[in-house]
Design an enzyme around this catalytic site. Structure first.
Site, short mmCIF file in Angstrom:
data_model
loop_
_atom_site.label_atom_id
_atom_site.label_comp_id
_atom_site.label_asym_id
_atom_site.label_seq_id
_atom_site.Cartn_x
_atom_site.Cartn_y
_atom_site.Cartn_z
CG ASP A 388 -1.92 -1.08 1.25
OD1 ASP A 388 -2.12 -1.70 0.19
OD2 ASP A 388 -2.49 -1.35 2.33
CB VAL A 389 3.72 2.39 2.11
CG1 VAL A 389 2.97 2.15 3.40
CG2 VAL A 389 4.80 1.36 1.89
#
Ligand code: NAP
Length: 462
Positions: A388-389
């Site tokens: 996600d990051v």
């Protein structure tokens, strides 16, 4: 005696404040923790000396049992489960304040007549509200994080008006408690509303936003403790509670910024509800695989490497083998650093703690804001178990649940290698189009196992 106790409280407060200050730097954090723990010990001993117990035996038996349970879980808990543990801590902190407030109320409003003054009643009501909300809210956060209930937002029509109505009902009932301090029905209603509000404010919040909620509940538990300090007339509890309350709010704000959420949004609940269509309805992502040997060769030929660690590194416990990879690269005079996203992993500072455990020096760990401009000039970005990051959907897809969340600009590097086991999704449960980008290569397999092989290839090369 009383002066000695107040001095002990002052010393404890100074230790708490110094401890928190030291927590601001990773290398001093352990010392900060220790100083605060010593402060707490002094505060407990001083408090025990003031309450004139007939027997200390029960107290010490309780401390021993509680301490043993705490020690057992603190040593046993997996790093990845710390957020759940923090949620439980917050919940029990809130419950303790809630219980102390009620016990004070029942003692003072007992058959002998009502002896509650305005300050007392106000503190009790605040403790019941914040303590109750913190307790049930934290339990819901714990159950969501632990997967015992769905991490999806649970919403229904009229949710926010209902919360507002409950809050108004709490205020009205509080006035009734002031007018009839001995009436148990009114205090019962306050208890019910506060417990219900905790549940209702946390259920609409999605799992991906839970870190912010935990941090906010942490702040609430501090505020509840502070209110209890006023009930008990205990200065050190007021100081400690305010410190926890204020630091929790500051951390909440930092995390909100990192996840691009407003604090009002958190307080009202209900965010993280955008439909997770990001990448899912689009064409299937076609990826290019890379093997261990080619990966070793790419490292060998690079002059700058940025590692982006994520939750998968924690699961694989790959931090130690990453240090070996760093040693191999540094032997070759390759500039080797780590890009740290504020919410990588499952708790604030998760990556820093793991990398520090592997003896990787703190100055190699660069925060997102400082490193993001360096990605375009980096030869090789190595993403280890992060998803996600580094998901560009946060920049490009307004439908995505993570849209607006600042991400690490890993996609802008010359070459990106991603170490993960499969095309499995991250915490937000969405596809990551980065994996199909022309400059991106997938190194499939458990991070620890594959990186171990890469390191041994590099050793063979030299
Ligand atoms: P992530 O998006 O959750 O992705 C982790 C990836 O690791 C997965 O895609 C998984 O893919 C891979 N993985 C799992 N086990 C692995 C293994 N043994 N070896 C290699 N890869 C493995 O992680 P992230 O990028 O760190 O993002 C964190 C997310 O958690 C954010 O959405 C954040 O909001 C949320 N969150 C953060 C906190 C916090 O305070 N830091 C707390 C709670 C939630 P495979 O299954 O394909 O291997």
């Amino acid at each position: 005696m009383s002066t000695a106790i107040q001095i002990a409280y002052l010393v404890a407060s100074i230790l708490f404040i110094t401890g928190i200050k030291l927590l601001g730097k990773t290398k001093d954090a352990r010392r900060g923790n220790m100083l605060s723990a010593i402060g707490m010990l002094i505060a407990i001993i001083a408090t025990l000396l003031t309450i004139n117990l007939l027997s200390y035996v029960e107290i010490f038996v309780c401390i021993l049992i509680g301490g043993a349970i705490g020690l057992f879980y603190a040593t046993k808990v997996a790093m990845t489960k710390i957020p759940e543990m923090v949620a439980l801590f917050n919940g029990f902190g809130g419950l303790a304040s809630f219980a102390v407030a009620l016990s004070d109320y029942f003692q003072k409003s007992s058959a002998t007549g009502v002896s509650l003054d305005a300050v007392n009643l106000t503190s009790i009501i605040i403790s019941v509200l914040i303590g109750g909300v913190t307790f049930t809210g934290s339990m819901i956060a714990f159950l969501k994080l632990d997967g015992k209930i769905s991490g999806q937002p649970i919403t229904f029509k009229g949710q926010h008006p209902l919360n507002l109505l409950l809050l108004i009902a709490f205020v009205v009932t509080s006035v009734l408690v002031f007018l009839n301090p001995g009436n148990l029905v009114f205090i019962g209603v306050l208890i019910g509303i506060s417990l219900l509000l905790g549940i209702l404010t946390v259920i609409p919040i999605g799992g991906a936003d839970m870190p912010v909620v935990i941090s906010l509940l942490n702040s609430y538990s501090g505020m509840a403790a502070c209110a209890t300090g006023f009930i008990l007339n205990n200065n050190v509890l007021i100081v400690a509670g305010s410190l926890v309350g204020a630091s929790g709010i500051i951390l909440t704000q930092i995390m909100c910024k990192a996840m691009n959420r407003s604090l009002t949004n958190v307080l009202l609940g209900g965010f993280g509800q955008t439909v997770a269509t990001g990448g899912q309805d689009g064409p299937a992502i076609v990826v290019k695989e890379i093997g261990v040997e080619e990966t070793a060769m790419l490292f060998d030929g690079a002059s700058s490497v940025l590692v982006v660690p994520g939750y998968g590194m924690a699961v694989a416990q790959a931090q130690h083998v990453i240090r070996e990879l760093m040693e191999q690269c540094e032997k070759r005079k390759i500039d080797f650093r780590f890009a740290i996203h504020p919410v990588a992993g499952r708790m604030p500072g998760h990556m820093n703690v793991l990398l520090a455990e592997a003896n990787i020096s703190y100055d190699k760990l660069i925060e997102m804001e400082s490193i993001n401009d360096d990605f375009p000039n980096t030869d090789l970005v190595f993403i280890v178990g992060a998803n996600d990051v580094v998901n560009p959907a946060a920049r490009t897809n307004p439908q995505s649940p993570i849209y607006g969340m600042p991400i690490l600009n890993a996609d802008k590097a010359r070459t990106v290698i991603v170490s993960k086991r499969s095309m499995g999704k991250g915490y937000a449960g969405i596809e990551n189009e980065l994996f199909g980008y022309p400059n991106c290569l997938m190194l499939f397999g458990d991070a620890k196992q594959t990186i171990t092989k890469v390191v041994s290839e590099m050793k063979d090369m030299s």
